[in-house]
Design a protein around this motif. Sequence first.
Motif, short mmCIF file in Angstrom:
data_model
loop_
_atom_site.label_atom_id
_atom_site.label_comp_id
_atom_site.label_asym_id
_atom_site.label_seq_id
_atom_site.Cartn_x
_atom_site.Cartn_y
_atom_site.Cartn_z
N UNK A 149 -22.82 2.02 -17.28
CA UNK A 149 -23.78 3.12 -17.48
C UNK A 149 -23.74 3.99 -16.24
N UNK A 150 -23.68 5.30 -16.44
CA UNK A 150 -23.69 6.24 -15.32
C UNK A 150 -25.05 6.90 -15.19
N UNK A 151 -25.42 7.19 -13.95
CA UNK A 151 -26.71 7.83 -13.68
C UNK A 151 -26.60 8.61 -12.38
N UNK A 152 -27.65 9.37 -12.08
CA UNK A 152 -27.68 10.11 -10.82
C UNK A 152 -28.08 9.22 -9.65
N UNK A 153 -28.90 8.21 -9.94
CA UNK A 153 -29.38 7.30 -8.90
C UNK A 153 -29.57 5.92 -9.51
N UNK A 154 -29.28 4.88 -8.74
CA UNK A 154 -29.49 3.50 -9.16
C UNK A 154 -30.55 2.88 -8.27
N UNK A 155 -31.55 2.25 -8.88
CA UNK A 155 -32.68 1.68 -8.15
C UNK A 155 -32.72 0.18 -8.40
N UNK A 156 -32.58 -0.59 -7.35
CA UNK A 156 -32.61 -2.04 -7.46
C UNK A 156 -34.03 -2.57 -7.38
N UNK A 157 -34.59 -2.95 -8.54
CA UNK A 157 -35.88 -3.61 -8.60
C UNK A 157 -35.63 -5.04 -9.04
N UNK A 331 -34.78 17.81 -3.67
CA UNK A 331 -33.68 17.95 -4.64
C UNK A 331 -32.46 17.07 -4.35
N UNK A 332 -32.09 16.93 -3.10
CA UNK A 332 -30.90 16.14 -2.76
C UNK A 332 -31.24 14.65 -2.80
N UNK A 333 -30.52 13.89 -3.62
CA UNK A 333 -30.85 12.48 -3.81
C UNK A 333 -30.78 11.68 -2.53
N UNK A 334 -29.71 11.84 -1.76
CA UNK A 334 -29.55 11.07 -0.53
C UNK A 334 -30.70 11.35 0.44
N UNK A 335 -31.10 12.60 0.55
CA UNK A 335 -32.21 12.96 1.44
C UNK A 335 -33.52 12.38 0.92
#
Length: 417
Positions: A149-157, A331-335
């Motif tokens: 699965x592709x996404x803009x951001x991956x969050x490990x919960x 807006x910038x994900x890394x930031x």
Amino acid sequence: MKKALIIGGGIAGPVTAMALRQAGLEPIVCEAYDDVAGTQIGAYLTVAVNGLSALALLNAHSIVTEIGHPSGTLSFSTSSGKHITDMPIGGTLPDGTVTHSVKRRDMYRALNAEAARRGVRYEYNKRLVNATPTAQGGVSATFADGTTIEADVLIGADGIRSRTREIIDPTAPKAHFLGIYGLGGFVTDRSLHDALGLRPGVYSMIFGKKAFFGYFVAPDGEIWWFANMPRSRELSRSESENTTPAQWRDQLVALLWADRGPAARIVAATPDDTFVPGFNQYDMPTVTTWHNDNMVIVGDAAHAVASSSGQGVSMAVEDAVMLATCLRDIPDTATALAAYEDRRRERVERVVAHGAQTSGDKASNGFGRLLVRLVTPYFLKKAAKAGVAPLNWMFDYRINWGPEHLAPGQPVIDRSR
């Protein structure tokens, strides 16, 4: 609309999903099992007022207050049955809400059901194997069933054994065993109330000679209890799977018979089907890397706190809301991920340190345990006189979601602190 892939459907997962959806992102929760509440350990949880306040920003605080019970007072006793002192658990919200206790499985199910009701997409039997950046600046997650699965951001919960944490930093520390096994259970035998003089609504704690014991009597009369057994080594998977509830009950009762008070009789009255077998208790050493350009960890994956702090759920909820505000406003994900870590790290590490100190008292054995039992009444009475003020830094914490972003009908809570 940014797509966010959330790994784990425990507590941090669905709350993060609800927060992100409210912030205008498209969350997808990927759960390793086919039932978000089917394999969890532990009997019940406490949700402190700072956690309830953060949930209120998502209009989700009533999930806890409807299935849980107020437990705003702690009562401490010695192994001889002597009452030491009572003290409040945290503060009180403006509407009078105090800390609540809730069964773990009920909370998992309720949070995930509410997230799904709000339109959050769920994918089950999705165990994360790897995640890599895409050419478009997002992330591609690969699962054990061979799908991606592709996404803009991956969050490990994904909890204390987080695979996401390992992917972000292969050198990340492992969970630290606290020298404690946890056990728990529920007793419906109301005849124990009169026989043992139990007080409904009060969270009672007993510093036993060989184990620490706590219990809470719910308004319907059911007794909720937990125990901490000091142990020098971790419980193996084989031991965990092959030790029956009856065997655990016999071990614990043998330890608790050394004390006066209700503990041994409560455990002895716990039926197998409501007995929570022994499990290891952990916290996390400092995790130096929480994120990269498109992956981040939240909750126990980043900073598991000892159960004695009563802050595990609240820290996960605060993480979820703070991360959502950063991804919404930057807006910038890394930031955005860097800003989330910057705003959270100092606080959670202070809470982890506080929990480790209180758990250390429970893990003591031999002379160390005797010393703790001798000095604890003095410090508890001193703490009771001081009230909750010394811990205001923990309970009074508030996140500024911003009234302009509140959903219709949402309360605007006090953000002055």
